[in-house]
Design an enzyme around this catalytic site. Structure first.
Site, PDB file in Angstrom:
ATOM      1  N   LYS A  11      22.169 -19.104 -25.931  1.00 33.48           N
ATOM      2  CA  LYS A  11      22.253 -20.388 -26.635  1.00 33.48           C
ATOM      3  C   LYS A  11      23.572 -21.069 -26.306  1.00 33.48           C
ATOM      4  CE  LYS A  11      25.429 -19.143 -29.919  1.00 33.48           C
ATOM      5  NZ  LYS A  11      26.782 -19.613 -29.923  1.00 33.48           N
ATOM      6  N   ASP A 138      23.706 -15.009 -35.585  1.00 32.60           N
ATOM      7  CA  ASP A 138      23.070 -15.635 -34.423  1.00 32.60           C
ATOM      8  C   ASP A 138      21.668 -15.106 -34.179  1.00 32.60           C
ATOM      9  OD1 ASP A 138      24.834 -17.494 -33.459  1.00 32.60           O
ATOM     10  OD2 ASP A 138      25.850 -16.140 -32.081  1.00 32.60           O
TER      11      ASP A 138
END
Ligand code: ATP
Length: 301
Positions: A11, A138
């Site tokens: 990401k 995350d």
């Protein structure tokens, strides 16, 4: 099923805004996550115990003991299921380690999806999201991917329709800086690295999705602190990298998350390839990778 393979993306944080201190001691955040086409693969095979091997470019930076996030994820899943399952996990690593691209979280998400399938548990996404949220901030985003906005303290995640594909170049580093200079780590905040990490996670990461909104227990009271001081580059390390990308036509140039990876927005795929080539041949970055987003989160292949 004797072997399962899951692909899981890196990401980039395209936005992180920290608001003023609220009455409850937290800061309001707006954090935009975007999953991009740099993938780790997590293979899970039948086995007695839970073990991990790591292959690929960044593998020497990744622990293979119980601290590996994929092992922790598999154990958490087995515990949730109430059985002592085994799995031999093999991670093919392409996401840079400690690059601000959530590589460890990606592997944890990959292990959750792989072991859910290998062990025939059939747990729904809601359950996986809950386990993921306990593993690290995350990890839920790595499960769902796409583009998402994290708000509140960062614990609420909503899918963000982007209406197209974005082409990126990532000037990668591996726990260092993109241009080979050492990254200077600032003195840890009082309370040490563990709390600093927890604070940073709380600021940066969501614990839910558009279809999976949820609030997660506030397990770190010391999260009620101002933004953590994270790794910072030497004053002259990053600006030339970002500026050089702009000079080569990047539409935008940002540092991903806590860095040191720099992300450059390109016009299209061809421009991204050219930009990656320019960044490496001019010595601006020692490694530059073209990728696109948004892409799906952890996916069985
Ligand atoms: P974030 O963007 O979430 O801050 P990051 O991308 O900067 O994370 P990671 O690649 O997740 O950083 O690595 C952080 C640390 O986690 C590494 O130093 C590594 O020792 C440890 N780690 C544990 N398990 C893994 C894993 N499976 N893959 C990568 N790192 C792992």
């Amino acid at each position: 099923m004797s072997s399962v393979t899951v692909r899981v993306p890196a990401k980039v944080n395209v936005q992180l805004s920290v608001g003023p201190l609220r009455e409850d001691g937290y800061h309001d955040l707006v954090n935009v996550f975007h999953a991009v086409s740099i993938f780790d693969e997590v293979v899970a095979k039948e086995s007695e115990g839970i073990t991990v091997q790591v292959n690929g470019k960044w593998s020497d930076q990744v622990p293979t003991d119980d601290s590996n996030l994929a092992i922790r994820a598999a154990r958490a899943l087995a515990k949730h299921a109430g059985r002592s399952y085994g799995a031999e996990l093999v991670i093919h690593k392409s996401i840079p380690v400690a690059g601000g691209m959530a590589g460890g979280s990606a592997d944890a998400a990959g292990a959750l999806v792989a072991c859910n399938e290998l062990w025939g548990l059939g747990l729904p996404m809601d359950d996986l999201m809950e386990i993921a949220g306990d593993l690290g901030s995350d990890v839920p985003f790595s499960l769902i991917g796409g583009t998402a906005v994290g708000t509140g303290r960062g614990e609420q995640l909503s899918e963000l329709p982007t209406g197209g594909t974005f082409h990126w170049v990532f000037a990668l580093a591996n726990g260092g800086s993109v241009d080979g200079q050492r990254v200077r780590r600032v003195r840890p905040a009082p309370g040490g690295l563990r709390r600093r990490r927890a604070v940073a996670d709380a600021q940066r990461l969501p614990h839910g999705g558009a279809r999976h909104r949820r609030r997660v227990r506030a397990r770190h009271p010391s999260e009620q602190r101002p933004p953590a001081r994270r790794a910072q580059p030497p004053p002259r390390a990053r600006p030339p990298t970002l500026e050089s990308g702009r000079q080569h036509g990047a539409l935008g140039a940002i540092v991903s998350g806590s860095g040191p990876t720099c992300a450059f927005l390109a016009i299209d795929a061809t421009h991204a390839r050219d930009l990656a080539h320019s960044l490496t041949t001019t010595g601006t970055a020692h490694t530059a990778v073209a990728a696109h987003g948004p892409v799906h989160g952890a996916t069985l292949i």
